[in-house]
Design an enzyme around this catalytic site. Structure first.
Site, mmCIF file in Angstrom:
data_model
loop_
_atom_site.group_PDB
_atom_site.id
_atom_site.type_symbol
_atom_site.label_atom_id
_atom_site.label_comp_id
_atom_site.label_asym_id
_atom_site.label_seq_id
_atom_site.Cartn_x
_atom_site.Cartn_y
_atom_site.Cartn_z
ATOM 1 N N GLU A 71 -28.648 -18.814 -10.131
ATOM 2 C CA GLU A 71 -28.641 -19.219 -8.845
ATOM 3 C C GLU A 71 -29.315 -20.724 -8.856
ATOM 4 O OE1 GLU A 71 -33.492 -17.963 -7.647
ATOM 5 O OE2 GLU A 71 -32.031 -16.481 -7.952
ATOM 6 N N ILE A 81 -40.684 -21.095 -19.456
ATOM 7 C CA ILE A 81 -39.829 -20.127 -20.201
ATOM 8 C C ILE A 81 -38.575 -20.364 -20.312
ATOM 9 C CG2 ILE A 81 -39.263 -17.588 -20.192
ATOM 10 C CD1 ILE A 81 -42.375 -17.088 -19.456
ATOM 11 N N GLY A 101 -34.189 -14.594 -6.212
ATOM 12 C CA GLY A 101 -33.190 -13.933 -6.891
ATOM 13 C C GLY A 101 -33.341 -13.088 -8.131
ATOM 14 N N GLY A 154 -34.021 -19.510 -14.814
ATOM 15 C CA GLY A 154 -34.668 -20.188 -13.614
ATOM 16 C C GLY A 154 -35.361 -21.390 -14.078
ATOM 17 N N ILE A 155 -36.607 -21.887 -13.510
ATOM 18 C CA ILE A 155 -36.960 -23.287 -13.479
ATOM 19 C C ILE A 155 -38.590 -22.762 -14.381
ATOM 20 C CG2 ILE A 155 -38.465 -23.387 -11.444
ATOM 21 C CD1 ILE A 155 -37.668 -26.422 -11.641
ATOM 22 N N GLY A 156 -39.011 -23.689 -15.110
ATOM 23 C CA GLY A 156 -40.238 -23.626 -15.652
ATOM 24 C C GLY A 156 -40.162 -23.543 -17.245
#
Length: 610
Positions: free
Chosen positions: A234, A215, A332, A211-213
């Site tokens: 995704e 982590i 997602g 994902g984004i961020g």
């Protein structure tokens, strides 16, 4: 100027839309902000238009209080303005898996009167690209009565299923607009630690969903020494750029869309947008394709990495709400958790800090905050990672899950969590010890090791290892039990096993060598010492599976225990070994243990002065 594509004539918004209709607004970094600003300024008599959308950047002006007569918001994913509007009762939040949102449009559950999107200028064949966000935009284009497009020369042309022809567009708004960017975030120690733990679960040849961020960025930072990684995600962010350039991500080992990085949207810097522009190695597909659990599972060794707001000790994951306040969306997460779980050797991961940013609230909780909703069920969760370690939940009982998750909670909350779960008899009273770490093993409390070409790792025994230790015990033959205990032990009860794994690792020491089997773990060797306060010494012993002997595992266990004993400034180490246990005697002698007389003819007394 807003104009009809066919006649080229200028049109008014009231010529295209009617009050009370439902429209879709393009997603993520493809939000047609200039066109929406024009709509707000020139809405005329229009009222009560329902707006459906995912996350939209950079801001959602249609959700402002001042525009509440013009727009009624119904969002699938919340951010700043929409989050406030939902909390104030001025807007709606509709939870739905990202893979299934297109069906809401296609099957008439949420029929669309218009889709407002942003695209690149057309090529010589008349095809525009949806650029950095295909996701559910393409489904909206295909199902809406009208398609109104902002043509933006700043929009990259992405490859894959990202193209729509001019003939699919009814009205055009030409406006150059910088795509919204996400500034890079400085990683803190907690996030770095989580990234290191997650990277331990990623094997060479894995396919990643990120994902984004902070982590995901931290995970990518620690994958630089991996080989032949793939991406089926995704979304992708800036972290993939360098790994693709270094050939770490090359998609060669993927078993679905081999050779291609697959995504449905990207959010990041202008550098990222330029990187995907015309890049033949990155392909964009609709969310119903990318996020389909069945398609995700077609990638062997699929690693899914998602975050959470809180996780209870049974493994239930809250990801879209903080109590009664809806915060984001399902997105997602469930699609990829389930897809990775179905994948051959797949690894679904939930990764989160152990506490809130101020350290005052544990994110591992005995019970979910009132009002919070479960996004990912306890039956779906395999791995949970915090800065304190990796908890493996698949196939675990409620008791084992609680012990695993308490172990990776912040130390100041562990006793409180244990007391809470005891109230419901999830953890018996004889399970005395809350987990403690072994700082001498390093920041991760884990050491990867290789024996005869087989990858394993050294770590402390955990309270949740009770069953694994039983399995290890019952795998021994009679000779091994006799050599280890000096008499034939026939059983290891649950209570006794719990006692053996409930260790105060700051005083005594209990280490194990672990081998991953399928999606689980198996103990291959155990070494421990018991501290003797009277003379600042310890008594040491170890045992290795018969099938693993001769590979150096006993030496590795003893060497680690010697180093830890030295660092703790113990005066000496002692051991008692049967005279006929020559292999164990040789290991002790290898590290300088000396035989001493103690009058017991059944055992040899060994001492190592530290």
């Amino acid at each position: 100027m807003l104009r009809d594509r066919v006649t080229k004539r200028s049109v008014q918004w009231s010529d295209l839309l009617r009050s009370g209709e439902r429209i879709f607004i393009g997603s993520n970094a493809s939000t047609p902000s200039a066109m929406i600003d024009h709509l707000i300024a020139n809405a005329g008599p229009l009222r009560d238009i329902e707006v459906c959308h995912l996350l939209c950047l950079p801001e959602n002006r249609w959700a402002y209080q001042e525009n509440s007569k013009l727009f009624k918001v119904n969002s699938f994913f919340l951010s700043g303005a929409t989050r406030d509007a939902v909390a104030e009762g001025r807007a709606d939040y509709t939870p739905c898996f990202l893979s299934e949102i297109p069906r809401l449009f296609n099957e008439g559950v949420l029929p669309l009167d218009a889709a407002l999107i942003m695209v690149s200028p057309p090529d010589e064949y008349g095809y525009c690209s949806l650029g950095v966000s295909v996701d559910i935009n393409i489904a909206a284009v295909r199902s809406a009565r009208l398609v109104i497009a902002q043509i933006n020369p700043k929009m990259p042309r992405s490859n894959g299923h990202s193209f729509i022809h001019l003939e699919q567009i009814d009205a055009i708004f030409e406006a150059e607009q910088e795509l919204p960017t996400i500034p890079s975030v400085e990683l803190d120690q907690v996030t770095e630690q989580i990234g290191q733990y997650v990277s331990l679960l990623v094997k060479d040849g894995s396919t990643l969903q990120l994902g984004i961020g902070k982590i995901p960025d931290a995970v990518l930072r620690y994958l630089g020494n991996h080989r032949d990684l793939g991406v089926h995600s995704e979304m992708i962010s800036d972290g993939v750029i360098e790994l693709m350039k270094k050939n770490v991500i090359n998609n060669r080992k993927k078993t679905f869309h081999r050779g291609k990085t697959i995504t449905t949207f990207v959010i990041g810097s202008r550098k990222l947008y330029d990187f995907v522009d015309g890049n033949p190695h990155i392909e964009f597909y609709p969310s119903e394709h990318v996020n389909s659990p069945v398609n995700i599972a077609r990638n062997d060794n699929m690693v899914s990495i998602n975050s959470a707001i809180e996780v209870d000790v049974t493994g239930q994951v809250v990801a879209d709400s903080i109590g009664y306040r809806f915060y984001s969306g399902i997105g997602g997460q469930v699609d990829f958790i389930r897809g990775a779980a179905l994948s051959k050797n797949g690894i679904p991961i939930i990764a989160l800090p152990s506490t809130t940013r101020d350290g005052q609230i544990s994110k591992i909780v005995a019970k979910l905050t009132e009002g919070s909703g479960v996004v990912t069920s306890r039956g779906d969760v395999h791995y949970v990672v915090t800065e304190y370690g990796i908890a493996y939940l698949r196939g675990k009982s409620i008791r084992e899950r609680a012990l695993e998750l308490i172990r990776i909670a912040h130390p100041k909350f562990r006793q409180q969590l244990l007391e809470s779960v005891r109230k419901h008899y999830w953890v018996p009273e004889y399970q005395e010890q809350t987990p403690t770490n072994v700082p001498e093993l390093g920041a991760l409390d884990i050491k990867p090791m290789t024996f005869d070409g087989e990858e394993m790792y050294l770590r402390p025994l955990y309270p949740a290892d009770e069953r694994k230790l039983q399995e290890f015990f019952y795998s021994h033959n009679k000779e091994t039990l006799l050599m280890r205990y000096n008499h034939t032990v026939t059983e290891l009860s649950r209570e006794k096993s719990c006692n053996l794994v409930s260790v105060d690792q700051q005083k005594d020491l209990a280490l194990c060598l672990i081998k991953r089997i399928d999606d689980g773990e198996q103990i291959e060797g155990v070494g421990r010492y018991y501290f003797n306060r009277q003379d600042n010494s310890c008594e040491v012993a170890f045992v290795v599976k018969e099938s693993q002997r001769g590979k150096g595992m006993a030496k590795a266990l003893l060497n680690e225990m010697i180093n830890i004993a030295k660092s703790r400034r113990l005066s000496k180490m002692q051991a008692y070994v049967r005279p006929d246990n020559r292999p164990m005697l040789k290991v002790f002698e290898h590290y300088g243990f000396q035989q001493r007389l103690d009058g017991d003819v059944d055992e040899i007394y060994l001492v190592l002065e530290l």
